[in-house]
Motif scaffolding. Structure first.
Motif, short mmCIF file in Angstrom:
data_model
loop_
_atom_site.label_atom_id
_atom_site.label_comp_id
_atom_site.label_asym_id
_atom_site.label_seq_id
_atom_site.Cartn_x
_atom_site.Cartn_y
_atom_site.Cartn_z
N LEU A 98 -28.55 45.68 -16.07
CA LEU A 98 -29.77 45.33 -14.76
C LEU A 98 -30.05 44.16 -14.94
N GLU A 99 -29.81 42.90 -14.34
CA GLU A 99 -31.10 42.14 -14.07
C GLU A 99 -32.33 41.57 -13.54
N LYS A 100 -32.13 42.81 -12.51
CA LYS A 100 -33.37 42.94 -11.75
C LYS A 100 -33.14 44.48 -11.18
N THR A 101 -34.22 45.38 -11.09
CA THR A 101 -34.18 46.79 -11.02
C THR A 101 -34.71 46.92 -9.00
N LEU A 102 -34.21 47.83 -8.72
CA LEU A 102 -34.43 48.07 -6.92
C LEU A 102 -35.22 49.49 -7.52
N PRO A 103 -36.74 49.83 -7.70
CA PRO A 103 -36.99 51.00 -7.91
C PRO A 103 -36.93 51.75 -6.25
N GLY A 104 -37.13 51.15 -5.42
CA GLY A 104 -37.39 51.24 -4.68
C GLY A 104 -36.13 52.61 -3.97
N PHE A 105 -35.19 52.35 -4.37
CA PHE A 105 -33.70 52.85 -3.91
C PHE A 105 -34.13 54.18 -4.88
N GLY A 106 -33.73 54.76 -6.18
CA GLY A 106 -34.06 55.64 -6.91
C GLY A 106 -35.52 56.70 -5.91
N GLU A 107 -36.16 56.22 -6.47
CA GLU A 107 -37.33 56.78 -5.48
C GLU A 107 -37.16 57.07 -4.10
N LEU A 108 -36.61 56.31 -3.05
CA LEU A 108 -36.34 56.87 -2.00
C LEU A 108 -35.45 58.42 -1.63
N PHE A 109 -34.18 57.87 -2.41
CA PHE A 109 -33.43 58.94 -3.45
C PHE A 109 -33.50 60.57 -3.36
N ARG A 110 -34.61 59.95 -4.15
CA ARG A 110 -35.31 61.21 -5.03
C ARG A 110 -35.94 61.61 -3.86
N TYR A 111 -37.22 61.31 -2.77
CA TYR A 111 -37.92 61.90 -1.42
C TYR A 111 -36.75 62.32 -1.06
N LEU A 112 -35.64 61.72 -0.74
CA LEU A 112 -34.53 62.30 0.72
C LEU A 112 -33.69 63.83 0.37
N SER A 113 -33.82 63.32 -1.26
CA SER A 113 -33.25 64.05 -2.01
C SER A 113 -33.49 66.06 -1.49
N TYR A 114 -35.01 65.61 -1.85
CA TYR A 114 -36.05 66.50 -2.23
C TYR A 114 -36.67 66.81 -0.87
N GLN A 115 -36.63 66.25 0.31
CA GLN A 115 -36.25 67.11 1.55
C GLN A 115 -34.69 67.81 1.77
N GLU A 116 -33.70 67.42 1.22
CA GLU A 116 -33.13 68.21 1.18
C GLU A 116 -32.87 69.66 0.42
N ILE A 117 -33.07 69.33 -1.20
CA ILE A 117 -32.55 70.17 -2.26
C ILE A 117 -33.31 70.58 -2.78
N GLY A 118 -35.06 69.93 -2.34
CA GLY A 118 -36.10 70.89 -2.90
C GLY A 118 -36.44 70.05 -5.01
N SER A 119 -36.61 71.03 -5.18
CA SER A 119 -37.51 70.17 -6.38
C SER A 119 -36.72 70.02 -7.70
N ARG A 120 -35.29 69.90 -7.38
CA ARG A 120 -33.77 69.92 -7.97
C ARG A 120 -33.93 68.37 -8.03
N ALA A 121 -34.42 67.70 -6.86
CA ALA A 121 -34.32 66.00 -7.29
C ALA A 121 -34.40 65.25 -8.04
N ILE A 122 -35.11 65.98 -9.51
CA ILE A 122 -35.95 64.89 -10.29
C ILE A 122 -34.80 65.15 -11.27
N ALA A 123 -33.87 65.76 -11.45
CA ALA A 123 -32.77 66.04 -11.70
C ALA A 123 -31.71 64.13 -11.99
N SER A 124 -31.68 63.91 -10.77
CA SER A 124 -31.24 62.78 -10.26
C SER A 124 -31.64 61.03 -11.27
N ARG A 125 -30.62 60.82 -11.73
CA ARG A 125 -30.92 58.98 -12.35
C ARG A 125 -30.77 58.66 -11.19
N ALA A 126 -30.07 58.63 -9.96
CA ALA A 126 -29.69 57.91 -9.22
C ALA A 126 -30.95 56.15 -8.94
#
Length: 167
Positions: A98-126
């Motif tokens: 990646l030449e530029k990253t969008l850190p907010g994407f992974g952060e928001l994905f994990r946040y939204l995942s946390y709301q659905e599956i709890g702390s297991r969302a930390i394992a996602s590297r979206a």
């Protein structure tokens, strides 16, 4: 319903490639890849390419480089291989390109995942970013994760982000 800070006036159609990273899925069993394609088509974004590749770093890297050279694509959506198991190499192969990253994407994905599956969302590297003037997204391979990423993050921002890249 996700709020948008301002409407996208451009109505940009985004041609996307869908890449499933899996050692076991076939086109017939690739529910997540099929779901991404259907959601894109429902949003009037054409699918310019679809493939399934093995979870091997050289294949992933080769695929992103090949798609990066395609003049008819605006975005690539990878699914699968984003966990921390030894075989999960998608993040490692893509992140370094990646030449530029969008850190907010992974952060928001994990946040939204946390709301659905709890702390297991930390394992996602979206992850998301830009490579060769293409928008790149990489999300987990489960259909629930794909639906979450597509409906809550990717589709609401896809036209806007591509519009920004075209400026």
């Amino acid at each position: 319903m996700t709020q948008q800070p301002h409407p996208d006036l451009l109505g940009i159609t985004v041609t996307c490639a869908v890449v499933t990273v899996s050692d076991t899925r076939s086109p017939e069993t690739d529910n997540s890849g099929q779901l991404i394609q259907q959601l894109l088509l429902n949003a009037n974004h054409p699918v310019g390419a679809y493939t399934i590749i093995k979870d091997e770093p050289t294949q992933i890297k080769g695929q992103i480089e090949q798609l990066g050279r395609s003049s008819n694509l605006d975005a690539v959506i990878f699914n699968g291989g984003t966990g921390i198991a030894p075989k999960d190499t998608t993040y490692d192969a893509i992140e370094n390109l990646l030449e530029k990253t969008l850190p907010g994407f992974g952060e928001l994905f994990r946040y939204l995942s946390y709301q659905e599956i709890g702390s297991r969302a930390i394992a996602s590297r979206a992850v998301a970013g830009v490579y060769q003037n293409k928008l790149i997204f990489s999300v987990p391979g489960s259909s629930n994760a794909v639906r979450l990423a597509m409906e809550r993050l990717i589709l609401p921002e896809l036209s806007h982000l591509v519009g920004q890249m075209r400026k």
